[in-house]
Design a protein around this motif. Sequence first.
Motif, PDB file in Angstrom:
ATOM      1  N   UNK A  14       0.850  -1.195   0.000  1.00 19.98           N
ATOM      2  CA  UNK A  14       0.000   0.000   0.000  1.00 19.98           C
ATOM      3  C   UNK A  14       0.888   1.248   0.000  1.00 19.98           C
ATOM      4  N   UNK A  15       1.646   1.419  -1.076  1.00 17.13           N
ATOM      5  CA  UNK A  15       2.720   2.411  -1.120  1.00 17.13           C
ATOM      6  C   UNK A  15       2.408   3.600  -2.035  1.00 17.13           C
ATOM      7  N   UNK A  16       3.379   4.515  -2.113  1.00 19.93           N
ATOM      8  CA  UNK A  16       3.257   5.693  -2.977  1.00 19.93           C
ATOM      9  C   UNK A  16       3.007   5.296  -4.424  1.00 19.93           C
ATOM     10  N   UNK A  17       3.695   4.274  -4.886  1.00 23.71           N
ATOM     11  CA  UNK A  17       3.549   3.800  -6.272  1.00 23.71           C
ATOM     12  C   UNK A  17       2.093   3.439  -6.564  1.00 23.71           C
ATOM     13  N   UNK A  18       1.505   2.698  -5.669  1.00 24.37           N
ATOM     14  CA  UNK A  18       0.103   2.296  -5.850  1.00 24.37           C
ATOM     15  C   UNK A  18      -0.824   3.501  -5.792  1.00 24.37           C
ATOM     16  N   UNK A  19      -0.549   4.407  -4.871  1.00 28.63           N
ATOM     17  CA  UNK A  19      -1.397   5.581  -4.698  1.00 28.63           C
ATOM     18  C   UNK A  19      -1.323   6.546  -5.868  1.00 28.63           C
ATOM     19  N   UNK A  20      -0.120   6.741  -6.420  1.00 24.41           N
ATOM     20  CA  UNK A  20       0.069   7.759  -7.453  1.00 24.41           C
ATOM     21  C   UNK A  20       0.198   7.153  -8.850  1.00 24.41           C
ATOM     22  N   UNK A  21       1.198   6.331  -9.060  1.00 24.04           N
ATOM     23  CA  UNK A  21       1.459   5.797 -10.397  1.00 24.04           C
ATOM     24  C   UNK A  21       0.345   4.866 -10.876  1.00 24.04           C
ATOM     25  N   UNK A  23      -2.657   5.014  -9.675  1.00 28.65           N
ATOM     26  CA  UNK A  23      -3.887   5.801  -9.480  1.00 28.65           C
ATOM     27  C   UNK A  23      -4.918   5.073  -8.630  1.00 28.65           C
ATOM     28  N   UNK A  24      -4.429   4.519  -7.520  1.00 31.51           N
ATOM     29  CA  UNK A  24      -5.299   3.818  -6.574  1.00 31.51           C
ATOM     30  C   UNK A  24      -5.061   4.351  -5.159  1.00 31.51           C
ATOM     31  N   UNK A  25      -5.304   5.653  -4.933  1.00 32.59           N
ATOM     32  CA  UNK A  25      -5.002   6.207  -3.604  1.00 32.59           C
ATOM     33  C   UNK A  25      -5.803   5.571  -2.472  1.00 32.59           C
ATOM     34  N   UNK A  26      -7.009   5.093  -2.752  1.00 34.12           N
ATOM     35  CA  UNK A  26      -7.789   4.440  -1.691  1.00 34.12           C
ATOM     36  C   UNK A  26      -7.143   3.111  -1.283  1.00 34.12           C
ATOM     37  N   UNK A  27      -6.535   2.422  -2.249  1.00 36.14           N
ATOM     38  CA  UNK A  27      -5.875   1.146  -1.957  1.00 36.14           C
ATOM     39  C   UNK A  27      -4.471   1.360  -1.404  1.00 36.14           C
ATOM     40  N   UNK A  28      -3.952   2.558  -1.542  1.00 38.86           N
ATOM     41  CA  UNK A  28      -2.631   2.903  -1.011  1.00 38.86           C
ATOM     42  C   UNK A  28      -2.766   3.671   0.287  1.00 38.86           C
ATOM     43  N   UNK A  29      -2.755   4.990   0.178  1.00 38.73           N
ATOM     44  CA  UNK A  29      -2.838   5.826   1.382  1.00 38.73           C
ATOM     45  C   UNK A  29      -4.130   5.623   2.153  1.00 38.73           C
ATOM     46  N   UNK A  30      -5.236   5.401   1.444  1.00 33.00           N
ATOM     47  CA  UNK A  30      -6.519   5.171   2.123  1.00 33.00           C
ATOM     48  C   UNK A  30      -6.475   3.954   3.019  1.00 33.00           C
ATOM     49  N   UNK A  31      -5.829   2.890   2.528  1.00 31.69           N
ATOM     50  CA  UNK A  31      -5.683   1.667   3.323  1.00 31.69           C
ATOM     51  C   UNK A  31      -4.867   1.953   4.572  1.00 31.69           C
ATOM     52  N   UNK A  32      -3.784   2.714   4.424  1.00 31.39           N
ATOM     53  CA  UNK A  32      -2.948   3.052   5.581  1.00 31.39           C
ATOM     54  C   UNK A  32      -3.747   3.829   6.619  1.00 31.39           C
ATOM     55  N   UNK A  33      -4.520   4.807   6.173  1.00 27.78           N
ATOM     56  CA  UNK A  33      -5.338   5.599   7.096  1.00 27.78           C
ATOM     57  C   UNK A  33      -6.388   4.735   7.786  1.00 27.78           C
ATOM     58  N   UNK A  44       6.072  11.510  -1.955  1.00 33.88           N
ATOM     59  CA  UNK A  44       5.085  12.256  -2.741  1.00 33.88           C
ATOM     60  C   UNK A  44       4.269  13.191  -1.852  1.00 33.88           C
ATOM     61  N   UNK A  45       4.914  14.140  -1.161  1.00 33.37           N
ATOM     62  CA  UNK A  45       4.179  14.974  -0.206  1.00 33.37           C
ATOM     63  C   UNK A  45       3.066  15.815  -0.844  1.00 33.37           C
ATOM     64  N   UNK A  46       3.297  16.381  -2.004  1.00 34.87           N
ATOM     65  CA  UNK A  46       2.261  17.214  -2.631  1.00 34.87           C
ATOM     66  C   UNK A  46       1.025  16.383  -2.965  1.00 34.87           C
ATOM     67  N   UNK A  47       1.245  15.191  -3.507  1.00 32.03           N
ATOM     68  CA  UNK A  47       0.135  14.320  -3.867  1.00 32.03           C
ATOM     69  C   UNK A  47      -0.606  13.817  -2.627  1.00 32.03           C
ATOM     70  N   UNK A  48       0.147  13.485  -1.581  1.00 35.84           N
ATOM     71  CA  UNK A  48      -0.488  13.025  -0.347  1.00 35.84           C
ATOM     72  C   UNK A  48      -1.306  14.150   0.283  1.00 35.84           C
TER      73      UNK A  48
END
Length: 59
Positions: A14-21, A23-33, A44-48
């Motif tokens: 559930x990393x930056x690559x998944x969230x940005x590259x 295009x699955x932010x819910x499966x990346x950062x969303x999962x972490x949250x 990727x601070x701006x994207x996060x």
Amino acid sequence: MWYNSLWASLDAGHDDERSVEERQPEAGWGWLLAHGATIIQTDRPAELIAYLRKKKLHP
């Protein structure tokens, strides 16, 4: 709770690559949250921040 989202091996994929590259932010950062993240280390601070603002989790 602190999570490192830099590499998939550190966060069960559930990393930056998944969230940005991929295009699955819910499966990346969303999962972490959803799993208790209060601090996310990212290359990727701006994207996060944009993601957090969209979710109304950042001013």
